[in-house]
Write an enzyme that holds these catalytic residues in place. Structure first.
Site, mmCIF file in Angstrom:
data_model
loop_
_atom_site.group_PDB
_atom_site.id
_atom_site.type_symbol
_atom_site.label_atom_id
_atom_site.label_comp_id
_atom_site.label_asym_id
_atom_site.label_seq_id
_atom_site.Cartn_x
_atom_site.Cartn_y
_atom_site.Cartn_z
ATOM 1 N N THR A 185 0.828 -1.194 0.000
ATOM 2 C CA THR A 185 0.000 0.000 0.000
ATOM 3 C C THR A 185 0.871 1.257 0.000
ATOM 4 O O THR A 185 2.004 1.213 0.473
ATOM 5 C CB THR A 185 -0.861 -0.056 1.283
ATOM 6 N N ARG A 213 -13.925 -7.308 -0.512
ATOM 7 C CA ARG A 213 -13.202 -7.131 0.762
ATOM 8 C C ARG A 213 -12.661 -5.698 0.856
ATOM 9 O O ARG A 213 -12.071 -5.168 -0.073
ATOM 10 C CB ARG A 213 -12.052 -8.130 0.841
ATOM 11 N N VAL A 214 -12.878 -5.066 1.985
ATOM 12 C CA VAL A 214 -12.349 -3.726 2.239
ATOM 13 C C VAL A 214 -11.486 -3.793 3.487
ATOM 14 O O VAL A 214 -11.880 -4.377 4.502
ATOM 15 C CB VAL A 214 -13.503 -2.719 2.432
ATOM 16 N N GLY A 215 -10.298 -3.216 3.414
ATOM 17 C CA GLY A 215 -9.395 -3.194 4.568
ATOM 18 C C GLY A 215 -9.432 -1.855 5.270
ATOM 19 O O GLY A 215 -10.436 -1.145 5.257
ATOM 20 N N THR A 235 -0.111 1.088 7.093
ATOM 21 C CA THR A 235 -0.057 -0.019 6.138
ATOM 22 C C THR A 235 0.173 -1.308 6.912
ATOM 23 O O THR A 235 0.652 -1.274 8.040
ATOM 24 C CB THR A 235 1.037 0.209 5.077
ATOM 25 N N GLY A 236 -0.185 -2.419 6.282
ATOM 26 C CA GLY A 236 -0.042 -3.706 6.959
ATOM 27 C C GLY A 236 -1.352 -4.476 6.895
ATOM 28 O O GLY A 236 -2.172 -4.237 6.004
ATOM 29 N N GLY A 238 -4.779 -5.119 7.165
ATOM 30 C CA GLY A 238 -5.885 -4.174 7.301
ATOM 31 C C GLY A 238 -6.919 -4.550 8.334
ATOM 32 O O GLY A 238 -7.498 -3.686 8.996
HETATM 33 N N1 ASP Z 1 -3.534 -2.307 4.697
HETATM 34 C C1 ASP Z 1 -3.788 -2.802 3.365
HETATM 35 C C2 ASP Z 1 -5.027 -3.636 3.365
HETATM 36 O O1 ASP Z 1 -5.236 -4.397 4.292
HETATM 37 C C3 ASP Z 1 -2.679 -3.615 2.824
HETATM 38 C C4 ASP Z 1 -1.345 -2.937 2.882
HETATM 39 O O2 ASP Z 1 -1.101 -2.089 3.728
HETATM 40 O O3 ASP Z 1 -0.514 -3.219 2.035
HETATM 41 O O4 ASP Z 1 -5.767 -3.557 2.429
#
Ligand code: ASP
Length: 327
Positions: A185, A213-215, A235-236, A238
């Site tokens: 992200t 799917r929504v993060g 980020t990470g 979600g």
């Molecule tokens: N946080 C994002 C998600 O879960 C993924 C990411 O940070 O790369 O959609």
């Protein structure tokens, strides 16, 4: 938790290109994209552009770059389609805008930016075809989903699909079922020449996610947040980030007097402690954070995080792939 502090204060731009175990062969492209984005952000800040617009433009550069899990480099969902989320927030006014699960918008952050104004506070988040219809009505470009599917991500998709089928067909809806933990992200926080703050985030989400799917990324408070005092981008994983409202927590810590680097570290450490991922280990991620004085930092609990920043005081931008030492 690994962390870094941007030298200097005053006007500042920090961008990131994801926190995960970024493979060596991807590092150069990540650095190049971040350098470009922070360069664009810097020029705009120096021209007096407001934080919200600087963050939008820097994130749009990363969406268009191709190295990241955003825009035309997005990871694909289980249908083999790019499905994008983006959001942003203006610290001064508290206004935000976001779009999620969109499949026809090449630069979703610009649509979120337009919605922030055009929604006039009555509409702040739009999903799927609703967001695409809004963009079209605004005269913004729509593309076929194919235009957002890169050869690299098509190959990844084919591999994940065959692995998921071989292992356990019914379990393929689980994020991370493939064994790949990816997070590429992109995001940006800006402190502009007037001392105003903004945060923006854009993503293709997790690899091989179920459609719809929504993060955390398009959710204010989770994937991004900005107040008059601080701005954060996350980020990470979600599902964990949204559960602990990571960006808002980090901003709240700064508002109560914690310095930016400590606030970022504490937020990630708290999430790691509170949320277990399916493998039983603590949830990991990365954060960028800036305050109204222009002090900025980033931190991550993942093996690596790609970030770059520029501060008017410190002069030349830096670009780094941060490493967390084992243990
Ligand atoms: N946080 C994002 C998600 O879960 C993924 C990411 O940070 O790369 O959609």
């Amino acid at each position: 938790v690994a962390s870094h502090r941007l030298p200097g204060a005053g006007p500042a731009v920090v961008v990131h290109g994801g926190a995960w175990d970024i493979p060596d062969e991807a590092l150069q492209a990540h650095r190049e994209g971040l350098r470009r984005a922070v360069g664009v952000g810097r020029r705009l800040v120096e021209r007096g552009t407001r934080a919200l617009d600087v963050a939008t433009e820097a994130v749009a550069v990363l969406e268009g770059h191709g190295a990241f899990d955003a825009g035309c480099g997005a990871m694909l969902n289980q249908d083999g389609e790019a499905e994008l989320d983006a959001g942003l927030m203006d610290g001064a006014s508290g206004d935000y805008g976001s779009v999620m699960a969109v499949r026809r918008l090449p630069e979703p952050v610009r649509v979120a930016r337009r919605l922030l104004d055009a929604g006039k506070g009555r509409v702040r988040m739009l999903a799927a075809t609703g967001a695409e219809r809004f963009a079209e009505a605004q005269g913004m470009p729509l593309v076929d989903n194919d235009a957002l599917v890169s050869a690299r991500e098509r190959r990844r998709y084919e591999r994940l699909r065959s692995e998921a089928e071989a292992r356990h067909p019914s379990a393929s809806f689980l994020p991370g079922a493939s064994g790949e933990r990816l997070g590429d992200t992109v995001g940006c926080v800006v402190r502009d020449a007037d001392g105003h703050l903004a945060a923006a985030t854009s993503t293709g989400g997790t690899p091989f996610k179920p459609p719809g799917r929504v993060g955390d990324s398009p959710l204010p408070g989770a994937g991004f947040y900005a107040s008059p005092r601080a701005a954060a981008g996350a980020t990470g994983w979600g599902e964990a980030i949204a559960g602990v409202v990571l960006s808002r927590e980090a901003v709240a810590a700064v508002e109560s007097g914690t310095d930016v680097e400590t606030a970022a570290r504490h937020g990630l450490a708290a999430m790691h402690e509170r949320v277990a991922s399916p493998d039983g280990k603590g949830a990991t991620g990365g954060l960028i954070l800036a305050d109204a004085a222009g002090r900025a930092a980033w931190a991550h609990t993942t093996p690596r995080m790609a970030a770059a920043g520029w501060s008017a005081d410190a002069g030349a931008p830096w670009v780094e792939i941060g490493e967390r030492s084992a243990g």
